[in-house]
Enzyme design. Structure first.
Site, PDB file in Angstrom:
ATOM      1  N   HIS A  36       0.841  -1.208   0.000  1.00  0.00           N
ATOM      2  CA  HIS A  36       0.000   0.000   0.000  1.00  0.00           C
ATOM      3  C   HIS A  36       0.876   1.258   0.000  1.00  0.00           C
ATOM      4  O   HIS A  36       0.559   2.249  -0.672  1.00  0.00           O
ATOM      5  CB  HIS A  36      -0.897   0.036   1.246  1.00  0.00           C
ATOM      6  CG  HIS A  36      -1.905  -1.069   1.324  1.00  0.00           C
ATOM      7  ND1 HIS A  36      -1.852  -2.061   2.281  1.00  0.00           N
ATOM      8  CD2 HIS A  36      -3.001  -1.336   0.556  1.00  0.00           C
ATOM      9  CE1 HIS A  36      -2.876  -2.876   2.112  1.00  0.00           C
ATOM     10  NE2 HIS A  36      -3.583  -2.475   1.081  1.00  0.00           N
ATOM     11  N   SER A 184       0.379  -9.017   1.549  1.00  0.00           N
ATOM     12  CA  SER A 184      -1.084  -9.013   1.618  1.00  0.00           C
ATOM     13  C   SER A 184      -1.481  -8.816   3.077  1.00  0.00           C
ATOM     14  O   SER A 184      -0.815  -9.334   3.981  1.00  0.00           O
ATOM     15  CB  SER A 184      -1.616 -10.363   1.111  1.00  0.00           C
ATOM     16  OG  SER A 184      -2.937 -10.560   1.577  1.00  0.00           O
TER      17      SER A 184
END
Ligand code: PAF
Length: 282
Positions: A36, A184
């Site tokens: 991210h 993840s």
């Protein structure tokens, strides 16, 4: 950095951004990691204003999936956002975003059907619905998505094209641990023993890609790598070449954790996977 909760509050803030300033947007479900951070940094480098949304979207989870236990480390997420140059965080509650009267959905009906779409009914309908709502509230010039979720990326791009939305969709390469495991938010569910086995997904994908590019039969190669994963305790949902995304993609459970990953297959003059297997699945 400002934090806004309701769509109305965010829309008021949005009106304060001067017209000439480009707005980059990174939609997330929080539990931010270095993948991210990469999206946020790309956005901050390419736009004057970067917006992050954090919203665990109940409409993209199946009834037996992990919506309730999905990690929500909000304060840690804000620290990462601040460090990556985010100007504003939009984080609505479920009630803010989906009032009881909510009844409108958006569905892409081609690219969303195979792979994850075949195993997670309603998932992509939930994704496109929430992403369109987020786009309408945030009104970004560019939106950034990780290519680990390659199918999601292509489904969203298709929605943007089909519905004439006026923004650019940018795909950012998957960020991996040193051993190849794709980052993840769900990796934190893995036990330490499962984490040791997790690199096998990327290993089998890259091995399959190399064999296919050297001329091996894609169907045979995929079957062999599925067998390798299953012998090592994975429950494989799919492991196949997806021509629309030009990726070899896999989804498999390790214990209770569902992992997905993919590798790009570059077609060359010698080996064209799409010619070797003209159908949409191998
Ligand atoms: O990729 C995700 O985190 C989610 O699917 C998204 C795009 C934020 C929609 O909820």
């Amino acid at each position: 950095m400002v934090i806004l909760q309701t769509p109305k509050q965010f829309q008021q803030y949005r009106r304060t951004i001067p017209h000439g300033q480009s707005v980059g947007f990174v939609p997330t479900m929080g539990a931010l990691h270095a993948g991210h951070a990469e999206l946020l940094k790309r956005s901050a480098a390419e736009n004057q204003v970067t917006i992050l949304s954090i919203f665990v979207n109940p409409k993209q989870f199946g009834p037996r999936e992990d919506f309730q236990k999905y990690p929500r480390p909000f304060e840690a997420d804000l620290d990462i956002a601040e460090a990556c140059g985010v100007s504003a965080v939009f984080s609505p509650s479920v009630a803010d975003f989906y009032p009881d009267s909510f009844s409108t959905y958006v569905e892409e009906n081609a690219l969303s059907k195979p792979l994850c779409g075949a195993f997670r009914p309603g998932h992509f309908r939930g994704v496109t619905t929430v992403v369109l709502k987020l786009f309408n509230v945030v009104r970004p010039n560019r939106a950034y998505f990780g290519l680990k979720d390659a199918q999601q990326f292509f489904v969203i791009k298709k929605m943007v094209e089909d519905l004439n939305l006026d923004l650019e969709i940018k795909g950012v390469p998957t960020v991996r641990e040193n051993d190849g495991v794709a980052l993840s938010s769900r990796n934190r569910y893995l036990s330490s023993e499962e984490r040791e086995r997790a690199p096998m997904i990327f290993k089998t994908l890259t091995r399959a890609r190399d064999q296919i590019l050297s001329g091996a039969d894609p169907a045979k190669v995929c079957c062999e790598q599925i067998a390798v994963l299953e012998q090592n305790g994975f429950r494989v949902q799919y492991f196949e070449y997806w021509p629309q995304g030009r990726v070899l993609a896999a989804a498999a459970y390790l214990g209770i954790t569902r992992l997905i990953d993919n590798v790009l297959i570059e077609t060359t003059k010698q080996t064209r996977v799409s010619e070797a297997s003209p159908e949409s699945t191998i």
